[in-house]
Design a protein around this motif. Structure first.
Motif, mmCIF file in Angstrom:
data_model
loop_
_atom_site.group_PDB
_atom_site.id
_atom_site.type_symbol
_atom_site.label_atom_id
_atom_site.label_comp_id
_atom_site.label_asym_id
_atom_site.label_seq_id
_atom_site.Cartn_x
_atom_site.Cartn_y
_atom_site.Cartn_z
ATOM 1 N N THR A 1 -30.300 -23.780 -17.823
ATOM 2 C CA THR A 1 -29.722 -23.943 -16.498
ATOM 3 C C THR A 1 -28.630 -22.920 -16.287
ATOM 4 O OG1 THR A 1 -30.122 -26.319 -16.594
ATOM 5 C CG2 THR A 1 -28.592 -25.537 -14.917
ATOM 6 N N GLY A 2 -28.775 -22.102 -15.243
ATOM 7 C CA GLY A 2 -27.713 -21.188 -14.855
ATOM 8 C C GLY A 2 -26.711 -21.907 -13.971
ATOM 9 N N THR A 3 -25.473 -21.448 -13.979
ATOM 10 C CA THR A 3 -24.422 -22.105 -13.202
ATOM 11 C C THR A 3 -23.664 -21.113 -12.328
ATOM 12 O OG1 THR A 3 -22.844 -21.842 -15.027
ATOM 13 C CG2 THR A 3 -24.114 -23.881 -14.977
ATOM 14 N N ASN B 1 -17.498 -22.720 -17.021
ATOM 15 C CA ASN B 1 -18.760 -22.914 -16.305
ATOM 16 C C ASN B 1 -19.822 -21.949 -16.832
ATOM 17 O OD1 ASN B 1 -20.284 -24.255 -14.306
ATOM 18 N ND2 ASN B 1 -20.050 -22.522 -12.923
ATOM 19 N N PRO B 2 -20.111 -22.002 -18.133
ATOM 20 C CA PRO B 2 -21.087 -21.071 -18.709
ATOM 21 C C PRO B 2 -22.512 -21.536 -18.433
ATOM 22 C CG PRO B 2 -20.342 -22.562 -20.396
ATOM 23 C CD PRO B 2 -19.556 -22.917 -19.155
ATOM 24 N N MET C 1 -25.573 -15.913 -14.304
ATOM 25 C CA MET C 1 -25.951 -17.154 -14.977
ATOM 26 C C MET C 1 -24.785 -18.129 -15.136
ATOM 27 S SD MET C 1 -29.219 -17.294 -15.894
ATOM 28 C CE MET C 1 -29.439 -16.829 -14.176
ATOM 29 N N GLY C 2 -23.579 -17.664 -14.878
ATOM 30 C CA GLY C 2 -22.396 -18.490 -15.093
ATOM 31 C C GLY C 2 -21.262 -17.594 -15.545
ATOM 32 N N MET D 1 -21.607 -13.800 -16.475
ATOM 33 C CA MET D 1 -22.691 -13.421 -17.372
ATOM 34 C C MET D 1 -23.918 -13.065 -16.551
ATOM 35 S SD MET D 1 -22.119 -16.078 -20.504
ATOM 36 C CE MET D 1 -23.129 -15.064 -21.596
ATOM 37 N N LEU D 2 -24.439 -11.873 -16.790
ATOM 38 C CA LEU D 2 -25.551 -11.345 -16.008
ATOM 39 C C LEU D 2 -26.818 -11.321 -16.861
ATOM 40 C CD1 LEU D 2 -23.758 -8.268 -14.370
ATOM 41 C CD2 LEU D 2 -24.058 -10.552 -13.399
#
Length: 398
Positions: A146-148, A245-246, A238-239, A181-182
């Protein structure tokens, strides 16, 4: 003048003499018997009260555990695929490359800790994947991603030939901030997870500076410099690596201590020594069934329930040739067996429980209750996969 006392009457003298001699043996024995009976009765009542209190506490704890697990797993699974489902053609099934503080963590160089030792170390980007029977006691293991990012959850194109060792250029950097984070994707190639520099702020420039614990110019055999040199690459947030909030790339399973545990594939929230974190105690079994859309033209409806085997086995779903089956998984049904800590004095409840009792016999799982002095309960719930449903064109349930 002298006063003379009148003598006691004979009967009065007799009563006074008996009183001065104390209780008789018979009277003492009767008193002791009454006292013992009262003590025994009070002991029985106290024992039953304590037993009832422990049973009530154990049942209450199990109910609370049930509610918490249903809520937590529903929250984790319902959002599977957030952040990368909109670009599933390039993303689903791509091997994930990630590093932490200069060391490659994915693909992992060694087996994951128990109970995840049989999960493939070459992790691929999929919303949800079930490994059947590899957890403790033959339980299933769930992999959920799950991306955030929360900035529209859409990909942004990486400009051709714009990638250098520690930077890349996107068609738009609006919404990207420091330590984001990409996920860098490119059709037919592995995905790379990179980190924006802490001081970076997007919007004014198309350039994204890369730095931080999750940044590496090369991860194993993959180099960021080789991206977007001839084919179109994309980037998705992605977060964030530092603001709490990773992205949540997790493994969920049952360990030998009858605990539901989670392992963070990106190592944001693992325990000391990179170990799984307990989520709940007293979980002795967990099984999962996929709800799939089997119509030729998918309509987002679950037409049947299947086991995570055959065409829906982990190896099959990880194979890009079977990517269409990943798109067909609209929901999951989770069944768990919970057990109390408190032990009864005598055997309690049935010898066998049935998981997925509402499904066809071929999908059911019988569970033999080995420790019948503990109360057991079957907990089941169904979770729709929102992001998959969105891509199917069907309205998302509330």
């Amino acid at each position: 003048m002298t006063q003379h006392r009148r003598p006691f009457p004979p009967r009065t003298r007799q009563r006074a003499m008996r009183a001065s001699h104390g209780f008789s043996l018979i009277e003492l024995m009767v008193s002791i018997v009454i006292a013992m009976a009262m003590i025994i009765a009070m002991g029985v009542i106290s024992s039953k009260f304590e037993t009832g209190k422990r049973q009530g506490t154990a049942t209450s704890d199990m109910s609370l555990n049930t509610g918490y697990l249903a809520y937590d797993l529903d929250r984790q699974l319902r959002s599977a695929g957030s952040g990368f489902s909109t670009s599933r053609t390039d993303t689903y099934g791509c091997t994930l490359y990630s590093s932490l503080s200069g060391a490659q963590i994915l693909p992992a160089s060694a087996a994951f800790p128990a109970p995840f030792g049989s999960v493939t170390t070459t992790v691929k980007m999929l919303p949800l994947l079930v490994y059947p029977g590899i957890g403790n006691g033959g339980s299933d293991v769930i992999q959920v991603m799950t991306g955030t990012g929360g900035i529209g959850e859409t990909s942004t194109q990486v400009r051709l030939n714009s990638v250098a060792t520690n930077l890349l250029r996107l068609s738009s950097t609006v919404g990207i901030k420091g330590d984001d984070m990409l996920l860098i994707t490119e059709s037919g190639r592995p995905c790379m997870l990179e980190q924006a520099a802490a001081s970076y702020t997007g919007g004014a420039s198309q350039q994204v500076d890369l730095d931080g614990s999750y940044y590496a110019s090369s991860i194993g055999t993959e180099s960021i410099n080789a991206r977007s040199t001839g084919a179109v690459a994309n980037a998705m947030v992605m977060g964030n690596a530092t603001n709490g909030n990773p992205p949540r790339f997790l493994l969920l399973g049952i360990n030998a201590s009858q605990q539901l545990v989670r392992y963070d594939l990106l190592r944001f929230s693992n325990g000391a020594g990179d170990t799984p974190i307990p989520v709940a105690d007293g979980v002795v079994d967990m099984r999962v069934r996929y709800g799939v859309d089997t119509t030729a033209t998918m309509d987002g409806t679950v037409d049947s329930w299947v086991t995570p085997t055959g065409d829906y086995a982990p190896a099959a779903l990880n194979d890009p040739a079977n990517q269409a089956n990943v798109f067909r998984i609209m929901a999951v049904k989770v069944s768990m067996i919970l057990r109390t800590d408190y032990q009864e004095k005598e055997d309690f409840g049935p010898t066998t429980l049935t998981m997925f009792s509402g499904l066809a016999t071929s999908l059911q799982v019988p569970y033999t209750v080995a420790d019948r002095k503990r109360r057991h309960r079957v907990v089941e719930f169904t979770v729709p996969l929102r992001n998959v449903l969105v891509m199917s064109g069907r309205a998302v349930p509330p």
